[in-house]
Every structure is written in structure tokens, then in C-alpha cells.
Design a protein around this motif. Structure first.
Motif, short mmCIF file in Angstrom:
data_model
loop_
_atom_site.label_atom_id
_atom_site.label_comp_id
_atom_site.label_asym_id
_atom_site.label_seq_id
_atom_site.Cartn_x
_atom_site.Cartn_y
_atom_site.Cartn_z
N LYS A 37 42.97 44.75 39.04
CA LYS A 37 44.29 44.18 39.20
C LYS A 37 44.93 44.04 37.82
N ASP A 74 55.50 37.63 39.12
CA ASP A 74 54.67 38.04 40.25
C ASP A 74 55.32 39.18 41.06
N ARG A 93 51.49 45.70 41.77
CA ARG A 93 50.07 45.38 41.86
C ARG A 93 49.87 43.87 41.83
N GLU A 94 48.77 43.44 42.42
CA GLU A 94 48.38 42.04 42.29
C GLU A 94 47.93 41.79 40.86
N THR A 95 47.90 40.50 40.46
CA THR A 95 47.52 40.16 39.10
C THR A 95 46.40 39.13 39.08
N SER A 96 45.81 38.99 37.89
CA SER A 96 44.70 38.07 37.69
C SER A 96 44.68 37.67 36.22
N TYR A 146 40.40 45.81 42.75
CA TYR A 146 40.74 46.43 44.03
C TYR A 146 39.54 47.28 44.47
N ARG A 149 43.19 49.02 49.26
CA ARG A 149 44.21 48.64 48.29
C ARG A 149 45.56 49.26 48.63
N GLU A 205 49.67 49.57 47.07
CA GLU A 205 50.64 49.32 46.01
C GLU A 205 52.01 49.73 46.52
#
Length: 399
Positions: free
Chosen positions: A219, A282, A287-290, A304, A308, A310
């Protein structure tokens, strides 16, 4: 090491994005030349563009860093000394480098230009920082795999300027240590040719008998909620990844981090304001983040695997071409679909925003329309904006 206000460092894939990122609040920008850069697929900068970039940045009191951080083979070394000389004459402030010979050459011959150790070196400990400090390196870009506690120990023990990545794509492997692209696609990721094969979807069975796909991509990194922590431990520079990203992406990310950084230095207490900035970040990427390694060892929640998705972000509605205050007409070049009744937001390089509902709009011939559906079309919107609309302002869906 310095006690100055923390630096916000932005990527630049081309000259337009460089100018936009500086205007949106970056204190410095980094980019690659036509040679020796790890982003060979970016537009990158010729010598004339490097000179123009330096002149533009310096007029704003800001800095320019050039990446020279590939893993050099014999053929790569040929001509590099002359290239370095030419780039220095253009006016750059620092080189981002990892090769010991290149470091020594720059430190020895160009003492007025800083040598910054690239993340390509995968620096994760204080002794390595001290070693390169003795070699004349002024700043170390830490590997993305270093935790907050480790950063603090490195800063306290070395008294060296430290730069850390805070936002953008993460490598599935250790920073600067991937060879998988070479084997799968014959493109050398350590010499600028990364094919991002860690983001490929692989068959689980050689005979394709299983339809399930496997991926191993990380991510994206997002440390927006930890900026105060990084300021408090004495980090010198906060670096955003993204030389291949769109102008909307980098303008939004840089503009938002500018607001978050200034928020802490101004000692403000408005959690709702911060939450709005987090929401903007966000949404800006698909893509998701971390926070990855900052607070813990990275695990499966930072990755991922199968399943997954996108989805392309459609928030960016248009790049502003101008605003007629008398006629109250906002003119833009459309990027994504919008219509009458949509609640949108204008945002500017100086950080101003203005939300409004689209009540009336026209095409390029000033014929009334109810929908904007053709990218690159010129659209005129009737709206009363209470401030100056600067060059490179943009319009997006209200977050």
C-alpha cells in the motif's frame, strides 16, 4: 544539523510540475536529468530546463536537488564528471547520490553544492550515517524501513540532517535493493528502469487452472497523521514520492502537507481542520495507504494480496485558465465529468479554497450547457469568487 523549520520536499517529473509544486508550498524540489536518474520513464530535465528550474526556484527563495542515484556500471561512469560540472553551472543546490566515487568527486570538487545520500543506499543505522558524514555528506535520506524511534536515535547520535519519505509509493523490497524487475522484464530497476513487477497480477498455477491472481504490492505510504512526531524528533526534510504522478496529485499532496506543517508551527488547535486535510490526502490516490514501518514492523495489513482493486480517481475536474472578475466567469480546461448541481471546490497555490454549487455553465462559445463530459474541453462557469484566482489553480469535487 539545523533547527530551522522543517523542509517540505516535492518531486518534479517535468518543468511544469516543478513550478506547480513550488507554488503550492514546497520548500525544495528534486528531479532527474536525462541521465543517471532512477526514474528513466519520467520526462526529466535537459540542461536548459535545469537552468530554468534553478532560476525559478531561487527567485522564490527555494532550492533544487538533482538525483544522480543509479547504480553505476562502467559504461555509466563515462561522461559523468563533465555532466556534474554542467549541472553545477546551472545552479543546483544539492545532488542526491549513493555511489561512493560520485560522492567523493562532488565533495572534493564542488564544496558549495551539498551531497545528499540517496535512499538507494538503504541507510538504516546511525553508524552508516556517521560514516558518510565523515565523507562530506550533508544530508542522509533514510530507508523507508526505519521506525520513528530509530530515526530519533539516529538524529540524536549523529547530529546530521535527516530526510524521510512521508507520502507515496513504497517498494515491496528494501529501498534500493530490488532486482526482480531485471529478471522478469530485463529492465534494471536500479538503473532507472523499474517495471513495477511487484504490482503485476500473477497466476497461481502454471497451467492457468486457478483463476485466482496473486499480487504482492505494498500500500502507499501516508504519514500525514505523524507530522508533529517527525518535527518533534528533529527531522530536517519531509519528502514526497511521485515524479511520475499527475500535476493534480502532486499539487494536492504538496498543498495539503504545506497546510499540515504550518498548522503545527502556528500552534493551532482545530482538529476538524486537520481531519479535512487527512480526507483530502486519502482521496487523492487510487491506492490504500499505511504508515508502514514508522510505528511497528510492517505486516500483512500494509500489503495488497489477492483481490486488490485500484479505482481511478475522478475528483480532479479542471485546471483553471483564468477568472473574469467583472463577468464572474471562471474558465477551465476540463479533466473529468461534472454537471449542474455538483458541489465543487476551487483551490489555489497560496492555499485558498472556495466551495460552491455549479448553477450555470457554458461551453467555449458561451452556449449554455448542463454537463461537462469531454476532457480538455474549455468550460466557463458563472461564480462569484471573493479572492484572486492565481495561475495553476484547480477545481475538484468537494471532499
Amino acid at each position: 544539523m539545523t533547527n530551522k523549520k522543517i523542509e517540505l520536499l516535492a518531486p518534479a517529473g517535468d518543468l511544469e510540475r516543478l513550478k506547480i509544486n513550488l507554488l503550492y508550498g514546497a520548500d525544495a524540489v528534486y528531479f532527474g536529468g536525462k541521465k543517471y536518474s532512477l526514474r528513466a520513464n519520467a520526462s526529466n530535465f535537459g540542461l536548459e530546463e535545469i537552468k530554468e528550474a534553478c532560476d525559478f526556484a531561487h527567485k522564490l527563495g527555494k532550492k533544487v536537488f538533482l538525483t544522480l542515484n543509479i547504480v553505476f556500471h562502467n559504461e555509466d561512469i563515462e561522461g559523468v564528471e563533465e555532466y556534474i560540472k554542467q549541472v553545477v553551472e546551472c545552479g543546483i543546490d544539492a545532488f542526491i547520490i549513493s555511489d561512493p566515487f560520485i560522492i567523493n568527486h562532488i565533495v572534493t570538487n564542488y564544496p558549495n553544492v551539498e551531497a545528499h545520500l540517496s535512499t538507494q543506499n538503504s541507510t538504516t543505522n546511525k553508524d552508516t550515517v556517521l560514516f558518510f558524514k565523515e565523507q562530506g555528506v550533508k544530508r542522509v535520506v533514510l530507508a523507508r524501513e526505519v521506525s520513528l524511534n530509530e530515526m530519533k536515535e539516529i538524529i540524536d547520535e549523529t547530529q546530521t540532517d535527516i530526510e524521510v519519505f512521508i507520502h507515496g509509493a513504497m517498494c515491496t523490497f528494501y529501498s534500493g535493493r530490488c532486482c526482480l524487475s531485471n529478471y522478469v522484464t530485463n529492465r534494471d530497476s536500479n538503473r532507472g528502469g523499474c517495471a513495477q513487477i511487484c504490482r503485476f497480477a500473477y497466476n497461481l498455477e502454471e497451467d492457468d487452472s486457478n483463476d485466482t491472481k496473486f499480487t504482492m504490492a505494498t500500500k502507499d505510504l501516508n504519514l500525514s497523521r505523524h507530522i508533529k512526531d517527525l518535527i518533534d524528533i528533529g527531522v530536517t526534510s519531509l519528502k514526497v514520492e511521485g515524479r511520475m504522478r499527475s500535476l493534480y496529485y502532486t499539487a494536492t499532496v504538496i498543498g495539503t502537507y504545506r497546510k499540515i506543517i504550518d498548522y503545527y508551527y502556528e500552534n493551532r488547535e482545530d482538529k476538524e481542520y486537520l481531519e479535512e486535510q487527512y480526507r483530502i490526502l486519502d482521496r487523492v490516490a487510487n491506492r490504500e495507504t499505511s504508515s508502514h514501518y514508522l510505528l511497528k514492523k510492517a505486516d500483512h495489513t500494509d500489503q495488497y494480496y489477492t483481490g486488490r482493486q485500484e479505482l481511478s480517481n475522478q475528483d480532479f475536474l479542471g485546471l483553471i485558465k483564468g477568472y473574469d472578475k467583472d463577468k464572474k466567469i471562471l474558465t477551465l480546461t476540463e479533466r473529468n465529468y461534472f454537471k449542474l448541481g455538483d458541489i465543487v471546490e476551487l483551490f489555489t497555490p497560496s492555499g485558498r479554497t472556495y466551495a460552491f454549487t455549479i448553477d450555470k455553465m457554458y461551453n467555449e462559445n458561451m452556449e449554455e450547457i448542463d454537463t461537462a463530459r469531454h476532457p480538455e474541453e474549455i468550460i466557463n462557469i458563472l461564480v462569484d469568487i471573493p479572492f484572486e484566482v492565481e495561475e495553476y489553480s484547480m477545481m475538484r469535487i468537494k471532499v
